[in-house]
Design an enzyme around this catalytic site. Structure first.
Site, PDB file in Angstrom:
ATOM      1  N   ASP A  55      43.873  44.190  44.675  1.00 12.89           N
ATOM      2  CA  ASP A  55      43.529  43.367  45.830  1.00 12.89           C
ATOM      3  C   ASP A  55      43.476  44.208  47.107  1.00 12.89           C
ATOM      4  O   ASP A  55      44.059  45.295  47.188  1.00 12.89           O
ATOM      5  CB  ASP A  55      44.531  42.228  45.992  1.00 12.89           C
ATOM      6  N   GLU A 102      38.887  44.217  44.487  1.00 17.71           N
ATOM      7  CA  GLU A 102      38.752  42.991  45.288  1.00 17.71           C
ATOM      8  C   GLU A 102      38.191  43.406  46.647  1.00 17.71           C
ATOM      9  O   GLU A 102      38.919  43.898  47.507  1.00 17.71           O
ATOM     10  CB  GLU A 102      40.106  42.294  45.416  1.00 17.71           C
ATOM     11  N   ASP A 108      42.785  31.905  45.183  1.00 15.68           N
ATOM     12  CA  ASP A 108      42.924  31.529  46.592  1.00 15.68           C
ATOM     13  C   ASP A 108      41.934  30.449  47.024  1.00 15.68           C
ATOM     14  O   ASP A 108      41.990  29.992  48.170  1.00 15.68           O
ATOM     15  CB  ASP A 108      42.745  32.762  47.487  1.00 15.68           C
TER      16      ASP A 108
END
Length: 234
Positions: free
Chosen positions: A26, A73, A126
Site C-alpha cells: 500500500d 497500490e 476501503d
C-alpha cells in the site's frame, strides 16, 4: 534504512513471501516521494515533499529474496515518477471501477484505459460495496454508469460491475465477496479515517457455500467468457 541495506524491508518481505504467492504494498507512491511532517507540527500542511528511496530499495529486496510478486497500490495523486518506478520493477498497478465514473473518458479506472499488467477491483476494502456505493451515487454519475454499461436499468448492479471488471484486459480481477452476494453498506469492510466498527464483516453463518450454486454458476460463466478460468495443464 539504506545504510543497512534496507534490512527491515528485506526481512519483512521475506516473511511475506513465505506466506503468500503475491502481495500488495500500500501507499506505493511513498517510495518515489512522500509528504514529510515534523513530529512537533500540529497540522499536516506544515510538511514538505521528500524523495523516497526509489528503485534502490527494490534492488536490495530482489537481491535478498529473488523475484517476488508485488502489486503496487498506486491510487490517489500519482505523478510520473511513481509510474516510472512501478514499471521499472515490473509491478502491476491498480484500477478501481467505483472511481471510474466521476470525470471524463480519460479516467484511468475506466476499463478502456486499463493496462494488461494491472489488477482491477470493483471496490477495495476501503470502498463501500457496489450496492452501497450505488445507493449514494449522484444521479448524473449513475447515468454515466448506465450509459457506459449500455443498459437502461440499474437492476443487479453488483453483477453488472463484476462482469465489467472481469471483461477488463487487466491480468487480475478481484471481486469482494460482498459484491458476489449483492450486499449493501452494512457489509462494508472499512471506512477510512474512522476508528471503530471496521474489519468486522464476516460471511454470515446463514450463507452456506453449498447454497451458492446459482452465484457460482453465474461467476463461472463470466470467467469462461473472458478467459479467466484456470488452465488444466495435465
Amino acid at each position: 534504512m539504506e545504510k543497512d541495506g534496507f534490512s527491515w524491508w528485506t526481512r519483512r518481505l521475506q516473511q511475506a513471501q513465505s506466506l503468500y504467492d503475491e502481495f500488495r504494498i500500500d501507499h506505493f507512491r511513498g517510495f518515489a516521494g512522500y509528504w514529510a511532517v515534523p513530529s512537533e507540527a500540529k497540522i499536516a500542511t506544515l510538511g514538505r515533499w521528500k524523495a523516497g528511496p526509489g528503485k534502490s530499495l527494490f534492488d536490495a529486496i530482489f537481491r535478498t529474496t529473488g523475484k517476488i510478486n508485488i502489486v503496487a497500490e498506486d491510487l490517489g495523486v500519482i505523478t510520473e515518477d511513481v509510474v516510472e518506478l512501478r514499471k521499472s520493477i515490473g509491478a502491476p498497478g491498480m484500477a478501481v471501477l467505483q472511481f471510474g465514473f466521476g470525470s471524463d473518458a480519460e479516467n484511468p479506472h475506466l476499463p478502456h484505459n486499463h493496462e494488461k499488467n494491472q489488477v482491477v477491483y470493483t471496490g477495495t476494502h476501503d470502498n463501500d460495496t457496489v450496492k452501497g456505493w450505488w445507493g449514494t451515487l449522484p444521479q448524473a454519475e449513475k447515468s454515466t454508469v448506465l450509459k457506459y454499461l449500455s443498459i437502461s436499468e440499474e437492476n443487479d448492479i453488483s453483477w453488472k460491475l463484476t462482469r465489467l471488471a472481469l471483461s477488463s484486459v487487466a491480468r487480475t480481477t478481484i471481486i469482494p465477496m460482498q459484491d458476489i452476494l449483492g450486499l449493501g453498506s452494512s457489509a462494508r469492510m472499512n471506512i477510512p479515517a474512522t476508528q471503530y466498527g471496521n474489519w468486522s464483516w464476516r460471511i454470515p453463518a446463514s450463507v452456506s457455500f453449498d447454497r451458492l450454486e446459482s452465484e457460482g454458476a453465474r461467476l463461472r460463466d463470466m470467467l469462461s467468457m473472458f478467459g479467466r478460468l484456470p488452465v488444466d495443464r495435465k
